[in-house]
Design a protein around this motif. Structure first.
Motif, PDB file in Angstrom:
ATOM      1  N   GLY A  66     -14.348 -59.981   2.111  1.00 16.11           N
ATOM      2  CA  GLY A  66     -14.387 -60.513   0.733  1.00 16.11           C
ATOM      3  C   GLY A  66     -13.224 -59.790  -0.063  1.00 16.11           C
ATOM      4  O   GLY A  66     -12.766 -58.634   0.283  1.00 16.11           O
ATOM      5  N   PRO A  76     -16.526 -61.162  -4.388  1.00  9.55           N
ATOM      6  CA  PRO A  76     -17.775 -61.193  -3.595  1.00  9.55           C
ATOM      7  C   PRO A  76     -18.977 -60.338  -4.054  1.00  9.55           C
ATOM      8  O   PRO A  76     -20.007 -60.355  -3.726  1.00  9.55           O
ATOM      9  CB  PRO A  76     -17.445 -60.826  -2.007  1.00  9.55           C
ATOM     10  CG  PRO A  76     -16.281 -60.139  -2.425  1.00  9.55           C
ATOM     11  CD  PRO A  76     -15.500 -60.518  -3.474  1.00  9.55           C
ATOM     12  N   ALA A  88     -20.842 -66.653  -0.331  1.00 10.10           N
ATOM     13  CA  ALA A  88     -20.334 -66.108   0.937  1.00 10.10           C
ATOM     14  C   ALA A  88     -21.883 -66.742   1.709  1.00 10.10           C
ATOM     15  O   ALA A  88     -21.703 -67.393   2.913  1.00 10.10           O
ATOM     16  CB  ALA A  88     -20.189 -64.738   1.278  1.00 10.10           C
TER      17      ALA A  88
END
Length: 261
Positions: A66, A76, A88
């Motif tokens: 991330g 993220p 994600a």
């Protein structure tokens, strides 16, 4: 699709989808995840595509996890509490639900979300200098969204060691623990991917599609439920055009001509 961070290319029966952020080691943010999801869905709908290959640009990184530097702009670790779905997790689910075979072409380091992408794919080919890891604990985090795909792939004690120490696996260790199918040197990476693509493309698209569907559906069933599901699905598979063509080709000792139906 977001062309500047994700590139999709048709290469015969293969559609190669590349994360194009080499300066950020192909780190994942919302823009990348949404681009990957769109590209996967487009490849899945492409009648000419038999195999989807996911990779990163360059030789340094497959996906370094991330993008911490993204902050609130697509990072993220920032989430609207009114919308619990995380991009994600949506990406991993899209890869796993894809009806076409997926191959992770691991050209460099794969950390955090990169490891999640690998575990969500059906097959993985890894270059020998790469590493796969979950370093989130080193910055006070835990890799929550990659637990579901990784816990289905690795032995629990090995996985917990990765999670709580942050120490990555080498290519040799990744192969030993069945996290990847093959390890090659840099020069042989594309040759091995091409070999797998050719092997897959020679088989029935219908059988593969229904087989993937069955494997994912049965994953969390009891043994008895799995058997009942398999008994129900097998006659349906045998009635497809591809199955009839496969039987006829076998009897005639000729190469089958798949229709994908």
């Amino acid at each position: 699709m977001v062309e500047n961070v994700v590139r999709s290319q048709s290469r015969g029966y293969e559609v190669r989808i590349t994360i194009c952020r080499p300066d950020s080691r192909n780190a994942l943010n919302r823009e990348v995840a949404e681009g990957l999801i769109a590209a996967i869905l487009a490849a899945e709908a492409d009648a000419e595509c038999r195999v989807i290959v996911l990779t990163g640009e360059g030789e340094r990184a497959f996906c370094a996890g991330g993008d911490i530097k993204a902050g609130a702009e697509g990072g993220p670790f920032v989430q609207d509490p009114a919308y619990p779905d995380h991009f994600a997790g949506q990406l991993f689910e899209t890869i796993q639900a894809c009806r076409k075979p997926t191959i992770a072409r691991i050209n460099g380091v794969a950390m955090g979300a990169g490891a999640g992408i690998i575990c969500a794919c059906d097959l993985a080919v890894m270059v020998d200098h790469a590493r796969i890891g979950t370093p989130e604990v080193k910055v006070g985090l835990f890799p929550m969204t990659i637990v579901p795909p990784m816990i289905r792939m690795l032995p629990r004690r090995r996985l917990m060691e990765m999670f709580i120490t942050g120490v990555p696996l080498t290519a040799e260790e990744s192969l030993r623990y069945d996290l990847v199918n093959h390890v090659t040197d840099t020069a042989g990476l594309d040759d091995k991917v091409a070999e797998l693509v050719a092997q897959i493309a020679a088989q029935s698209p219908t059988a593969i599609r229904l087989g993937k569907y069955a494997c994912h559906a049965m994953e969390d069933m009891t043994y008895a439920q799995q058997m009942r599901f398999a008994e129900t699905l097998l006659p349906r598979v045998a009635q497809t055009e591809d199955a009839r063509e496969g039987f006829a080709a076998f009897i005639a000792k000729r190469k089958p001509e798949w229709t994908g139906r």
